[in-house]
Design a protein around this motif. Structure first.
Motif, PDB file in Angstrom:
ATOM      1  N   PHE A  31      65.546  87.414  77.969  1.00  0.00           N
ATOM      2  CA  PHE A  31      64.683  88.341  77.256  1.00  0.00           C
ATOM      3  C   PHE A  31      64.896  88.067  75.772  1.00  0.00           C
ATOM      4  N   VAL A  32      63.826  87.947  75.014  1.00  0.00           N
ATOM      5  CA  VAL A  32      63.941  87.622  73.606  1.00  0.00           C
ATOM      6  C   VAL A  32      62.919  88.423  72.813  1.00  0.00           C
ATOM      7  N   VAL A  53      54.950  89.451  78.661  1.00  0.00           N
ATOM      8  CA  VAL A  53      54.999  90.278  77.454  1.00  0.00           C
ATOM      9  C   VAL A  53      55.496  91.662  77.851  1.00  0.00           C
ATOM     10  N   LYS A  54      56.764  91.914  77.582  1.00  0.00           N
ATOM     11  CA  LYS A  54      57.382  93.178  77.974  1.00  0.00           C
ATOM     12  C   LYS A  54      57.037  94.289  76.988  1.00  0.00           C
ATOM     13  N   LYS A  55      56.869  93.907  75.724  1.00  0.00           N
ATOM     14  CA  LYS A  55      56.571  94.916  74.694  1.00  0.00           C
ATOM     15  C   LYS A  55      55.761  94.269  73.579  1.00  0.00           C
ATOM     16  N   ARG A  70      48.655  90.810  75.643  1.00  0.00           N
ATOM     17  CA  ARG A  70      49.112  92.178  75.412  1.00  0.00           C
ATOM     18  C   ARG A  70      50.242  92.535  76.375  1.00  0.00           C
ATOM     19  N   GLU A  71      50.840  93.698  76.139  1.00  0.00           N
ATOM     20  CA  GLU A  71      51.939  94.169  76.973  1.00  0.00           C
ATOM     21  C   GLU A  71      51.531  94.177  78.447  1.00  0.00           C
ATOM     22  N   THR A  93      58.426  91.502  72.519  1.00  0.00           N
ATOM     23  CA  THR A  93      59.567  91.197  73.379  1.00  0.00           C
ATOM     24  C   THR A  93      59.049  90.480  74.616  1.00  0.00           C
ATOM     25  N   LEU A  94      59.635  89.326  74.919  1.00  0.00           N
ATOM     26  CA  LEU A  94      59.206  88.507  76.045  1.00  0.00           C
ATOM     27  C   LEU A  94      60.314  88.358  77.069  1.00  0.00           C
ATOM     28  N   MET A  95      59.935  88.248  78.327  1.00  0.00           N
ATOM     29  CA  MET A  95      60.817  87.730  79.365  1.00  0.00           C
ATOM     30  C   MET A  95      60.397  86.283  79.575  1.00  0.00           C
ATOM     31  N   GLN A  96      61.294  85.342  79.309  1.00  0.00           N
ATOM     32  CA  GLN A  96      60.956  83.918  79.326  1.00  0.00           C
ATOM     33  C   GLN A  96      61.630  83.197  80.478  1.00  0.00           C
TER      34      GLN A  96
END
Length: 287
Positions: A31-32, A53-55, A70-71, A93-96
């Motif tokens: 998560f970054v 896209v978490k946020k 988008r989120e 904030t991304l989950m990669q």
């Protein structure tokens, strides 16, 4: 499961994990967060890149187009595609998850005749250099399970990760079957489908679709009838209902929340179209 089947399954999983280059099930899993308007790139790599896209929101810039995410949306970027990431005005904030295409190359699906029905790696080609996935909870959860297993590294985690990759590939193919058109279809129809696929959550009209595709509404209706045997509006509603079913079955959202999130402007119209297509009411599917 009998002993021979169990040995075959474990042998297959062991073979896949042993043969992966350097035993790397993924090169990036994290998560970054990015600051507002922060950019990264341009760059390209051999890895397939999946970002949830978490946020917030963000823009992915390719050489000749820019796509907003988008989120809750997912981007899948093909190997060797030059791209630049730009965070939204409030940060992102991304989950990669990034991995080499060879991970998928071990899952060669077979047809009944015993020949390869398709080669998974070809899914991630120049023709599908960027795949945008909206409101697909199942794909998001599989990616999250892969990231979690790679972070925790509990006993036998590598076998679970391999099975999750197989599930991920199948879910992406299912999404492509539902949302994309065959390669051989008309270019104007491809543009129209792409517009609907990326904007179905908004209040779009068939005139909007026709203008984007550079054709008249009359010709748009003719193309949909010829290639898909349904009207453009029917296709739009079909896509919206498919997404609604997934949200109703996999989230705690109310019927009203799902209605508006999937682009319907009226709960009554949503319920009527839903029952026409599914034979059940939204509340019956949500149970």
């Amino acid at each position: 499961m009998n002993k021979s089947t169990e040995q075959t399954l474990w042998g297959l999983l062991e073979n896949i994990t042993e043969n992966l280059k350097g035993k790397r099930l993924a090169d990036v899993f994290r998560f970054v967060s990015f600051c507002p308007s922060e950019t990264y790139g341009p760059h390209k790599h051999l890895r397939i890149e999946i970002n949830y896209v978490k946020k917030g929101n963000c823009i992915l810039h390719l050489d000749d187009e820019s796509v907003t995410f988008r989120e809750g949306e997912i981007m899948i970027i093909t190997s060797s595609i030059n791209h630049l990431f730009e965070a939204g005005s409030e940060g992102t904030t991304l989950m990669q998850l990034e991995f080499l295409p060879e991970v998928f190359s071990y899952f060669n699906f077979k047809s009944e005749g015993g020949t390869a029905a398709f080669i998974p790696v070809t899914l991630f080609s120049e023709g599908n250099r960027l795949i945008k996935i909206v409101n697909n909870v199942c794909i998001m959860r599989v990616v999250q399970r892969i990231v979690n297993e790679l972070e925790l590294k509990s006993q036998y985690y590598q076998y679970l990760v391999v099975m999750y990759y197989a599930e991920l590939l199948i879910l992406i193919y299912r999404y492509m079957d539902e949302s994309y058109l065959p390669i051989c279809t008309n270019d104007s129809l491809k543009k129209a489908i792409a517009y609907i696929r990326f904007n179905y959550q908004s209040e779009i009209t068939m005139n909007d679709v026709a203008e984007y595709a550079g054709i008249s509404e009359r010709y748009l209706r003719r193309l949909f009838s010829q290639y898909l045997n349904l009207s453009p509006l029917d296709y739009l509603n079909q896509m919206r209902i498919n997404k609604a079913v997934e949200l109703l079955r996999n989230t705690e959202m109310s019927v009203k929340e799902v209605c508006y999130l999937c682009g319907f402007q009226s709960p009554q119209y949503f319920s009527r179209i839903f029952k026409q297509q599914m034979g059940l009411s939204p509340r019956e599917v949500a149970k």
